[in-house]
Motif scaffolding. Structure first.
Motif, short mmCIF file in Angstrom:
data_model
loop_
_atom_site.label_atom_id
_atom_site.label_comp_id
_atom_site.label_asym_id
_atom_site.label_seq_id
_atom_site.Cartn_x
_atom_site.Cartn_y
_atom_site.Cartn_z
N GLY A 105 0.78 -1.22 0.00
CA GLY A 105 0.00 0.00 0.00
C GLY A 105 0.82 1.27 0.00
N ILE A 106 2.14 1.17 0.20
CA ILE A 106 3.00 2.35 0.19
C ILE A 106 3.91 2.28 -1.04
CG2 ILE A 106 4.82 3.62 1.40
CD1 ILE A 106 3.72 2.49 4.02
N LYS A 107 3.82 3.26 -1.92
CA LYS A 107 4.68 3.27 -3.11
C LYS A 107 6.12 3.59 -2.71
CE LYS A 107 1.15 4.34 -6.55
NZ LYS A 107 0.74 5.25 -7.66
N LEU A 108 7.06 2.87 -3.29
CA LEU A 108 8.46 3.02 -2.92
C LEU A 108 9.22 3.97 -3.84
CD1 LEU A 108 9.37 -0.69 -2.05
CD2 LEU A 108 8.50 1.10 -0.55
N GLY A 109 8.68 4.24 -5.02
CA GLY A 109 9.41 5.05 -5.99
C GLY A 109 10.50 4.22 -6.65
N ALA A 110 11.04 4.71 -7.76
CA ALA A 110 12.02 3.94 -8.52
C ALA A 110 13.25 3.60 -7.69
CB ALA A 110 12.41 4.69 -9.79
N GLY A 111 13.81 4.60 -7.02
CA GLY A 111 15.00 4.36 -6.19
C GLY A 111 14.72 3.39 -5.06
N GLY A 112 13.55 3.53 -4.45
CA GLY A 112 13.17 2.63 -3.36
C GLY A 112 13.02 1.19 -3.83
N LEU A 113 12.47 1.03 -5.04
CA LEU A 113 12.32 -0.33 -5.59
C LEU A 113 13.68 -0.96 -5.87
CD1 LEU A 113 9.31 0.15 -8.04
CD2 LEU A 113 9.33 -1.22 -5.94
N VAL A 114 14.59 -0.18 -6.47
CA VAL A 114 15.93 -0.71 -6.73
C VAL A 114 16.57 -1.17 -5.43
CG1 VAL A 114 18.27 -0.10 -7.47
CG2 VAL A 114 16.30 0.63 -8.83
N ARG A 115 16.49 -0.34 -4.39
CA ARG A 115 17.08 -0.72 -3.10
C ARG A 115 16.39 -1.93 -2.50
NH1 ARG A 115 17.23 4.93 -2.81
NH2 ARG A 115 15.24 5.04 -1.69
N ALA A 116 15.07 -2.00 -2.62
CA ALA A 116 14.33 -3.12 -2.02
C ALA A 116 14.67 -4.45 -2.71
CB ALA A 116 12.83 -2.85 -2.11
N TYR A 117 14.71 -4.45 -4.03
CA TYR A 117 15.01 -5.70 -4.74
C TYR A 117 16.48 -6.08 -4.56
CZ TYR A 117 10.39 -6.06 -6.80
OH TYR A 117 9.03 -6.22 -6.98
N SER A 118 17.37 -5.10 -4.54
CA SER A 118 18.78 -5.39 -4.28
C SER A 118 18.96 -5.97 -2.88
CB SER A 118 19.63 -4.11 -4.41
OG SER A 118 19.62 -3.62 -5.73
N GLN A 119 18.29 -5.34 -1.90
CA GLN A 119 18.40 -5.80 -0.51
C GLN A 119 17.85 -7.22 -0.37
OE1 GLN A 119 16.53 -3.21 2.39
NE2 GLN A 119 16.26 -4.91 3.85
N SER A 120 16.72 -7.49 -1.00
CA SER A 120 16.12 -8.82 -0.91
C SER A 120 17.05 -9.88 -1.45
CB SER A 120 14.79 -8.85 -1.68
OG SER A 120 13.87 -7.94 -1.13
N ALA A 121 17.63 -9.62 -2.64
CA ALA A 121 18.54 -10.59 -3.25
C ALA A 121 19.82 -10.74 -2.43
CB ALA A 121 18.87 -10.17 -4.68
N THR A 122 20.37 -9.62 -1.97
CA THR A 122 21.63 -9.65 -1.21
C THR A 122 21.47 -10.43 0.08
OG1 THR A 122 22.35 -7.53 -2.12
CG2 THR A 122 23.37 -8.24 -0.06
N GLN A 123 20.41 -10.16 0.83
CA GLN A 123 20.20 -10.86 2.10
C GLN A 123 19.98 -12.35 1.87
OE1 GLN A 123 17.22 -8.95 4.55
NE2 GLN A 123 18.42 -7.07 4.75
N ALA A 124 19.26 -12.69 0.80
CA ALA A 124 19.02 -14.11 0.51
C ALA A 124 20.34 -14.82 0.20
CB ALA A 124 18.06 -14.25 -0.66
#
Length: 200
Positions: A105-124
């Protein structure tokens, strides 16, 4: 490089970023078709998710022809490429990563999405259990039936795999040989067959 790491099994991890759930599933695959089947299975397992973004290094780590990625409806360049970038710097091969997003429900914006997907992959990948894999050459060997049991017994003590067997007047084996064992194999075949085992 004659060896690399690959996932030991299919593993799943989850993070929550600004109420969106990012579920990362990492799988061991060989080839693009197997990687796409893995992505399709993630879609089937979580059909109500907003996005299934993914990246693959489906061959050895430096084989660019077996790399691919998808944003799956997220803004271009905000999901698949960041995941692939993490994979390319991990040294892993025969791997696919799918990050499934449930929108919170909260939009992350382009930069936020890049960080979120990078963080998800990195932590995994930081938590991933891996196993060692070898870069292998395909060797075809033709030998008599009388030598087969002896050769197979010796192969069981090595990292050399039998990929295919064919039988006619002789036995034809297709072997997948780690680069560091090529010389050992050739010496063993010479010892066993005294020149009567043909390889190509």
């Amino acid at each position: 490089m004659d060896r690399f790491h690959t996932p030991a099994s299919t593993q799943q991890f989850e993070v929550v970023i600004k109420r969106s759930r990012f579920i990362t599933r990492v799988g061991h695959v060989v080839g693009k078709e197997a990687a796409r089947q893995f992505v399709d299975q993630c879609r089937l397992d979580m059909p109500d998710a907003s996005h299934h973004c993914w990246a693959m290094v489906a061959g050895v780590p430096d084989d660019i022809w077996l790399q691919d990625q998808s944003d799956d409806g997220e803004p271009k360049g905000t999901a698949g490429k960041p995941i692939l970038n993490v994979l390319q710097h991990s040294g892993l091969g025969h791997v696919v990563v799918v990050v499934t997003r449930y929108f919170g429900g909260i939009k992350l914006g382009a930069g936020g999405l890049v960080r979120a997907y990078s963080q998800s992959a990195t932590q995994a990948l930081m938590a991933l259990e891996v196993q060692e894999s070898f870069i292998r050459e395909r060797v075809c060997a033709e030998l008599s039936y009388g030598l087969l049991d002896t050769l197979e017994h010796w192969l069981r003590g090595t990292d050399i795999l039998i990929d295919d067997r064919r039988f006619d007047a002789n036995v034809h084996l297709t072997l997948l040989v780690p680069l560091q064992e090529m010389t050992v194999l050739q010496d063993k075949l010479q010892e066993l067959g005294a020149g009567r085992i043909v390889t190509h």
